[in-house]
Design a protein around this motif. Sequence first.
Motif, PDB file in Angstrom:
ATOM      1  N   ASP A 157       0.852  -1.168   0.000  1.00 53.72           N
ATOM      2  CA  ASP A 157       0.000   0.000   0.000  1.00 53.72           C
ATOM      3  C   ASP A 157       0.902   1.236   0.000  1.00 53.72           C
ATOM      4  O   ASP A 157       2.024   1.190   0.504  1.00 53.72           O
ATOM      5  CB  ASP A 157      -0.882   0.041   1.262  1.00 53.72           C
ATOM      6  CG  ASP A 157      -2.157  -0.768   1.077  1.00 53.72           C
ATOM      7  OD1 ASP A 157      -2.216  -1.543   0.098  1.00 53.72           O
ATOM      8  OD2 ASP A 157      -3.072  -0.637   1.914  1.00 53.72           O
ATOM      9  N   ALA A 158       0.415   2.302  -0.583  1.00 53.90           N
ATOM     10  CA  ALA A 158       1.202   3.523  -0.626  1.00 53.90           C
ATOM     11  C   ALA A 158       0.279   4.706  -0.390  1.00 53.90           C
ATOM     12  O   ALA A 158      -0.916   4.653  -0.699  1.00 53.90           O
ATOM     13  CB  ALA A 158       1.900   3.668  -1.975  1.00 53.90           C
ATOM     14  N   HIS A 159       0.824   5.741   0.195  1.00 53.67           N
ATOM     15  CA  HIS A 159       0.017   6.927   0.439  1.00 53.67           C
ATOM     16  C   HIS A 159       0.920   8.143   0.338  1.00 53.67           C
ATOM     17  O   HIS A 159       1.996   8.181   0.924  1.00 53.67           O
ATOM     18  CB  HIS A 159      -0.624   6.845   1.826  1.00 53.67           C
ATOM     19  CG  HIS A 159      -1.748   7.824   2.000  1.00 53.67           C
ATOM     20  ND1 HIS A 159      -1.549   9.163   2.196  1.00 53.67           N
ATOM     21  CD2 HIS A 159      -3.090   7.633   1.996  1.00 53.67           C
ATOM     22  CE1 HIS A 159      -2.718   9.763   2.319  1.00 53.67           C
ATOM     23  NE2 HIS A 159      -3.683   8.857   2.199  1.00 53.67           N
ATOM     24  N   ALA A 160       0.474   9.142  -0.423  1.00 50.54           N
ATOM     25  CA  ALA A 160       1.281  10.347  -0.611  1.00 50.54           C
ATOM     26  C   ALA A 160       1.325  11.144   0.684  1.00 50.54           C
ATOM     27  O   ALA A 160       0.316  11.278   1.382  1.00 50.54           O
ATOM     28  CB  ALA A 160       0.689  11.191  -1.721  1.00 50.54           C
ATOM     29  N   ILE A 161       2.490  11.649   1.032  1.00 51.75           N
ATOM     30  CA  ILE A 161       2.567  12.493   2.216  1.00 51.75           C
ATOM     31  C   ILE A 161       3.182  13.862   1.918  1.00 51.75           C
ATOM     32  O   ILE A 161       3.204  14.720   2.782  1.00 51.75           O
ATOM     33  CB  ILE A 161       3.401  11.840   3.338  1.00 51.75           C
ATOM     34  CG1 ILE A 161       4.779  11.429   2.818  1.00 51.75           C
ATOM     35  CG2 ILE A 161       2.675  10.651   3.919  1.00 51.75           C
ATOM     36  CD1 ILE A 161       5.712  11.041   3.943  1.00 51.75           C
ATOM     37  N   PHE A 162       3.678  14.034   0.690  1.00 56.04           N
ATOM     38  CA  PHE A 162       4.379  15.301   0.389  1.00 56.04           C
ATOM     39  C   PHE A 162       4.452  15.443  -1.115  1.00 56.04           C
ATOM     40  O   PHE A 162       4.609  14.458  -1.835  1.00 56.04           O
ATOM     41  CB  PHE A 162       5.786  15.243   0.995  1.00 56.04           C
ATOM     42  CG  PHE A 162       6.572  16.520   0.847  1.00 56.04           C
ATOM     43  CD1 PHE A 162       6.133  17.707   1.416  1.00 56.04           C
ATOM     44  CD2 PHE A 162       7.782  16.528   0.157  1.00 56.04           C
ATOM     45  CE1 PHE A 162       6.879  18.879   1.285  1.00 56.04           C
ATOM     46  CE2 PHE A 162       8.527  17.689   0.032  1.00 56.04           C
ATOM     47  CZ  PHE A 162       8.067  18.864   0.604  1.00 56.04           C
TER      48      PHE A 162
END
Lengths: 295, 295
Positions: A157-162
């Motif tokens: 899973d991946a999630h943008a943080i910046f």
Amino acid sequence: MIDILQMRYFVALAETLHFGRAAERLHISQPPLSRQIANLEKELGVRLLERHTRQAALTYAGRRFLEDSRAVLASFDQACRNARLADGGDLGELSIGFMMHAAHTVLPGLTRRFMASHPQVQVELREVVPNALADAVLTGRFDAAIMFNPGPVRGLDAHAIFREPLCLAVHARHPLAGREGIQAHDLVDERLIAAPADVAPTLREAVVGFCRLGGFEPTVRLEAQLQQTIVSLVAEGLGIALVPQSLRKMGVADVVFRDLQEAPTIEHVVVWRPGNLNPALRPFLSEAGIVPRQK
Amino acid sequence: MIDILQMRYFVALAETLHFGRAAERLHISQPPLSRQIANLEKELGVRLLERHTRQAALTYAGRRFLEDSRAVLASFDQACRNARLADGGDLGELSIGFMMHAAHTVLPGLTRRFMASHPQVQVELREVVPNALADAVLTGRFDAAIMFNPGPVRGLDAHAIFREPLCLAVHARHPLAGREGIQAHDLVDERLIAAPADVAPTLREAVVGFCRLGGFEPTVRLEAQLQQTIVSLVAEGLGIALVPQSLRKMGVADVVFRDLQEAPTIEHVVVWRPGNLNPALRPFLSEAGIVPRQK
DNA sequence: CGATCATGATACCGAAAGGGTATGAATGAA
DNA sequence: TTCATTCATACCCTTTCGGTATCATGATCG
């Protein structure tokens, strides 16, 4: 069999030296306490207290057993607390892999916040060349990784943080070094330095896509994995590059950074294996602003 | 309530990761084990194992709890062993007071033997001026003391462990320094140095009694508590003295030791309070060759 | 010196918990 | 699909635990 209950009873008794009051403190009546202590002494084969009519007194062995019992009870209770802490992700270890670039952007703040809110979690940080990160997370080497968005990876899973815009890095004596409002078509015929597509596909895509918007297909004859390396190559006059804006913070002699019109952006993501059961992972993701979906 | 039994079960299970085999190792059947583990997890509020059909696996919290549980069980079992050891006098502390002179006679051997046979007993040795020893044992400051026989003391038992003859200590240039076969009457008119009667009554008695056998009453114009001090005073030419033979081992310049005909003897005793319940006292007395009568 | 009081031990009862056997449910292997 | 393995559940019996009532002992006090 001797158990922790008898130890608790004994400690209470040893601290009061009075069966009645100790029983009261233990919220039981006096006879069961007498019996438990008698059982304990019988199973140890050791007299722990001298009973006198007015008061009881510890024997030498009893004094020793009191000291030891206090330590055992403390570590016993601590073990139970620790299990709950570990389960809640408040105690344990968390291993984070990251590309070097993240050390200049999101990593420091995120790490500081997580460590402050989870002081009992041992955090391992490890810099890795970007293309190894996804595999390392998949194999369990890391609980999570911070990297440029690699696109969808099976099992992660991946999630943008910046998200930050790219800017142009040129040598100080390059004609573009003094220009404002640089656009894509200004870069036609320039020698571009960029990261290989397999290392940072979205970054590469951003660079190439920007050029295409300017109406030309860029030729990249020099590649390097790390953005810092790319900047160094620019400093040596080997070409120009589109790099994440935060690299401006690096002081590199002979390199000038320029804003781009309609600059492309590049995304940092946190990636993790959804099946990872390290309880410390969830609070880490929360700290990164991510609420992982329940499995 | 969580108890030590559930911890033992959990450790066995965590080490086999198999309910059936763990139960076998614990000499119980599988269902009670399942139930105890379920209870443990319920009371902790923490899942410790992931049950899969083919094998179980520890959760993060379970791994932590396993480590902690091992430590708790070890200290628990140690506490029980320690109680038995302490009760048997094989673990604990023993405090021995002694007059300085004993450090040259019985103390070293006795201490060495006791420490060798009771390696886990912490022995405290403390030199004390002789007249304070009996009181210190009575008040419990020492478990036992080694001293010249003080005669019967109310509340103390005593047992002789060593007897040595007195010999004459004279200055090297004293007329008696070269004599053999010295008898009591040879000491008439000599200035005697001796310990005060309240400090070492039996020693003083031995000296005075020896002189009386020689037909005279000795005059003691100089007194010192320690035998070593007395020998030093002899070296300074302040008089002669009757001292325990073992002082010969001390090399003191200008002092000559001579045997006496029909030399009086002085006794070392161990004294202790019969009511002293320190279990380490009995083996110490045994090591000294004393079998204390049962109370 | 005997009555009284405080204290811990003992006897007995009902409830809770532990272990045992029989059996069910789930899942991977053949 | 069938079978085997493995853990969970149901139920029973025994043990243990805590509670109440009572006893034995020794210190205190009139």
